[in-house]
Design a protein around this motif. Structure first.
Motif, PDB file in Angstrom:
ATOM      1  N   PRO A  47     -10.355  -1.502 -10.839  1.00 15.26           N
ATOM      2  CA  PRO A  47      -9.314  -0.684 -11.846  1.00 15.26           C
ATOM      3  C   PRO A  47      -7.812  -0.937 -11.427  1.00 15.26           C
ATOM      4  CG  PRO A  47     -10.084   0.767  -9.999  1.00 15.26           C
ATOM      5  CD  PRO A  47     -10.735  -0.577 -10.035  1.00 15.26           C
ATOM      6  N   ASP A  48      -7.116  -1.205 -12.555  1.00 20.19           N
ATOM      7  CA  ASP A  48      -5.639  -1.664 -12.589  1.00 20.19           C
ATOM      8  C   ASP A  48      -4.902  -0.295 -12.202  1.00 20.19           C
ATOM      9  OD1 ASP A  48      -6.344  -3.946 -13.514  1.00 20.19           O
ATOM     10  OD2 ASP A  48      -6.277  -3.560 -15.459  1.00 20.19           O
ATOM     11  N   LEU A  49      -4.599  -0.073 -10.875  1.00 19.74           N
ATOM     12  CA  LEU A  49      -3.737   1.054 -10.311  1.00 19.74           C
ATOM     13  C   LEU A  49      -2.218   0.736 -10.010  1.00 19.74           C
ATOM     14  CD1 LEU A  49      -6.577   2.761  -8.217  1.00 19.74           C
ATOM     15  CD2 LEU A  49      -6.057   3.173 -10.534  1.00 19.74           C
ATOM     16  N   LYS A  50      -1.528   1.497 -10.271  1.00 24.03           N
ATOM     17  CA  LYS A  50      -0.120   1.336  -9.587  1.00 24.03           C
ATOM     18  C   LYS A  50       0.207   2.496  -9.329  1.00 24.03           C
ATOM     19  CE  LYS A  50       0.849  -1.947 -13.454  1.00 24.03           C
ATOM     20  NZ  LYS A  50       1.933  -2.096 -14.709  1.00 24.03           N
ATOM     21  N   LEU A  51       1.114   2.361  -8.039  1.00 23.44           N
ATOM     22  CA  LEU A  51       1.693   3.443  -7.137  1.00 23.44           C
ATOM     23  C   LEU A  51       2.883   3.821  -7.764  1.00 23.44           C
ATOM     24  CD1 LEU A  51       0.785   2.801  -3.567  1.00 23.44           C
ATOM     25  CD2 LEU A  51      -0.480   4.483  -4.938  1.00 23.44           C
ATOM     26  N   ASN A  52       3.125   5.130  -7.947  1.00 19.21           N
ATOM     27  CA  ASN A  52       4.321   5.254  -8.374  1.00 19.21           C
ATOM     28  C   ASN A  52       5.433   5.146  -7.279  1.00 19.21           C
ATOM     29  OD1 ASN A  52       6.624   6.785  -9.224  1.00 19.21           O
ATOM     30  ND2 ASN A  52       5.585   8.785  -9.528  1.00 19.21           N
ATOM     31  N   GLU A  53       6.465   4.483  -7.770  1.00 13.52           N
ATOM     32  CA  GLU A  53       7.525   3.810  -6.685  1.00 13.52           C
ATOM     33  C   GLU A  53       8.614   4.820  -6.436  1.00 13.52           C
ATOM     34  OE1 GLU A  53       6.945   1.215  -5.156  1.00 13.52           O
ATOM     35  OE2 GLU A  53       5.371   0.529  -5.917  1.00 13.52           O
ATOM     36  N   GLU A  54       8.573   6.332  -6.955  1.00 20.70           N
ATOM     37  CA  GLU A  54       9.463   7.164  -6.698  1.00 20.70           C
ATOM     38  C   GLU A  54       9.394   7.454  -5.034  1.00 20.70           C
ATOM     39  OE1 GLU A  54       9.774  11.961  -7.799  1.00 20.70           O
ATOM     40  OE2 GLU A  54       8.568  10.707  -8.993  1.00 20.70           O
ATOM     41  N   GLU A  55      10.880   7.578  -4.727  1.00 19.32           N
ATOM     42  CA  GLU A  55      10.907   7.847  -3.373  1.00 19.32           C
ATOM     43  C   GLU A  55      10.638   9.301  -3.007  1.00 19.32           C
ATOM     44  OE1 GLU A  55      11.891   6.952   0.550  1.00 19.32           O
ATOM     45  OE2 GLU A  55      11.796   5.540  -1.092  1.00 19.32           O
ATOM     46  N   PRO A  56       9.634   9.582  -2.086  1.00 21.62           N
ATOM     47  CA  PRO A  56       9.428  10.869  -1.755  1.00 21.62           C
ATOM     48  C   PRO A  56      10.498  11.819  -1.114  1.00 21.62           C
ATOM     49  CG  PRO A  56       8.269   9.528  -0.239  1.00 21.62           C
ATOM     50  CD  PRO A  56       9.092   8.611  -1.073  1.00 21.62           C
ATOM     51  N   ILE A  57      11.173  12.739  -1.602  1.00 21.20           N
ATOM     52  CA  ILE A  57      12.191  13.536  -1.078  1.00 21.20           C
ATOM     53  C   ILE A  57      11.824  15.178  -0.571  1.00 21.20           C
ATOM     54  CG2 ILE A  57      13.881  12.158  -2.303  1.00 21.20           C
ATOM     55  CD1 ILE A  57      13.672  14.477  -4.190  1.00 21.20           C
ATOM     56  N   TYR A  58      10.496  15.169  -0.387  1.00 16.82           N
ATOM     57  CA  TYR A  58      10.105  16.536  -0.157  1.00 16.82           C
ATOM     58  C   TYR A  58      10.507  16.660   1.415  1.00 16.82           C
ATOM     59  CZ  TYR A  58       6.211  13.536   0.860  1.00 16.82           C
ATOM     60  OH  TYR A  58       5.341  12.393   1.236  1.00 16.82           O
ATOM     61  N   GLY A  59      10.542  18.157   1.529  1.00 14.95           N
ATOM     62  CA  GLY A  59      11.021  18.524   2.943  1.00 14.95           C
ATOM     63  C   GLY A  59       9.797  18.873   3.717  1.00 14.95           C
ATOM     64  N   LYS A  60      10.090  19.798   4.858  1.00 13.04           N
ATOM     65  CA  LYS A  60       9.010  20.336   5.808  1.00 13.04           C
ATOM     66  C   LYS A  60       7.775  20.904   4.978  1.00 13.04           C
ATOM     67  CE  LYS A  60       8.585  23.960   9.096  1.00 13.04           C
ATOM     68  NZ  LYS A  60       9.181  25.163   9.633  1.00 13.04           N
ATOM     69  N   TYR A  61       7.786  21.917   4.030  1.00 13.83           N
ATOM     70  CA  TYR A  61       6.776  22.420   3.683  1.00 13.83           C
ATOM     71  C   TYR A  61       6.141  21.340   2.723  1.00 13.83           C
ATOM     72  CZ  TYR A  61       9.021  26.548   5.549  1.00 13.83           C
ATOM     73  OH  TYR A  61       9.837  27.325   6.051  1.00 13.83           O
ATOM     74  N   GLY A  62       6.725  20.598   1.986  1.00 10.10           N
ATOM     75  CA  GLY A  62       6.085  19.281   1.377  1.00 10.10           C
ATOM     76  C   GLY A  62       5.226  18.695   2.251  1.00 10.10           C
ATOM     77  N   MET A  63       5.600  18.192   3.506  1.00  6.10           N
ATOM     78  CA  MET A  63       4.918  17.270   4.475  1.00  6.10           C
ATOM     79  C   MET A  63       3.706  18.252   4.818  1.00  6.10           C
ATOM     80  SD  MET A  63       7.799  15.174   6.574  1.00  6.10           S
ATOM     81  CE  MET A  63       9.094  16.315   6.623  1.00  6.10           C
ATOM     82  N   LEU A  64       4.079  19.300   5.169  1.00  4.70           N
ATOM     83  CA  LEU A  64       2.746  20.267   5.674  1.00  4.70           C
ATOM     84  C   LEU A  64       1.758  20.279   4.515  1.00  4.70           C
ATOM     85  CD1 LEU A  64       4.524  23.064   7.335  1.00  4.70           C
ATOM     86  CD2 LEU A  64       3.213  21.029   8.716  1.00  4.70           C
ATOM     87  N   ARG A  65       2.155  20.562   3.271  1.00  5.24           N
ATOM     88  CA  ARG A  65       1.132  20.611   2.240  1.00  5.24           C
ATOM     89  C   ARG A  65       0.352  19.284   2.073  1.00  5.24           C
ATOM     90  NH1 ARG A  65      -1.965  23.612  -1.312  1.00  5.24           N
ATOM     91  NH2 ARG A  65      -2.262  22.903  -3.020  1.00  5.24           N
ATOM     92  N   LYS A  66       1.020  17.961   2.162  1.00 10.15           N
ATOM     93  CA  LYS A  66       0.676  16.685   2.155  1.00 10.15           C
ATOM     94  C   LYS A  66      -0.494  16.547   3.038  1.00 10.15           C
ATOM     95  CE  LYS A  66       1.784  11.907   1.945  1.00 10.15           C
ATOM     96  NZ  LYS A  66       2.883  10.842   2.297  1.00 10.15           N
ATOM     97  N   GLU A  67      -0.151  16.981   4.245  1.00  9.16           N
ATOM     98  CA  GLU A  67      -1.168  16.774   5.342  1.00  9.16           C
ATOM     99  C   GLU A  67      -2.561  17.726   5.014  1.00  9.16           C
ATOM    100  OE1 GLU A  67      -1.608  14.519   7.824  1.00  9.16           O
ATOM    101  OE2 GLU A  67       0.260  13.745   6.876  1.00  9.16           O
TER     102      GLU A  67
END
Length: 124
Positions: free
Chosen positions: A23-43
């Protein structure tokens, strides 16, 4: 065999490499700017909801989702801290009279508010 194909079922295009279509996949090159709760949600998503995590990552919506969760969680914590402080009578007057008591009460209130938000917004 065709060099490139498009699958209408999943909306992905594939390129032939050797005997396999990849598959031709491209990652979004957007710089992640989320904070504490975003990081916890990601994990949380990575460990316990891997299908949803992979979907958000592959569609390029992960950073947007994490920023949204982070913003909602911060607003909710702020609102809960205000409400709980008012309900428990933790005021600026108390802060002037007994700073250590005020700090202890506010720390308890903030911790309770964060626990509520983690259980209702981040870890669902």
């Amino acid at each position: 065999m065709k060099k490139q194909i498009y699958d209408k079922n999943n909306g992905l295009s594939y390129t032939l490499h050797g005997d396999y279509y990849i598959p031709d996949l491209k990652l979004n090159e957007e710089e992640p700017i989320y904070g504490k709760y975003g990081m916890l949600r990601k994990e949380f998503l990575r460990e316990y909801r891997s299908a949803k995590y992979q979907y958000l990552l592959l569609t390029g919506k992960l950073t947007t989702h994490l920023n949204q969760v982070n913003q909602e969680a911060r607003e909710q914590v702020w609102m809960l801290v205000e409400q709980m402080a008012e309900k428990q009578g933790v005021t600026e007057t108390l802060k002037k009279q007994d700073q250590m008591k005020w700090v202890g009460l506010m720390n308890n209130i903030r911790n309770c508010a964060e626990e509520i938000v983690l259980e209702t917004i981040v870890y669902v």
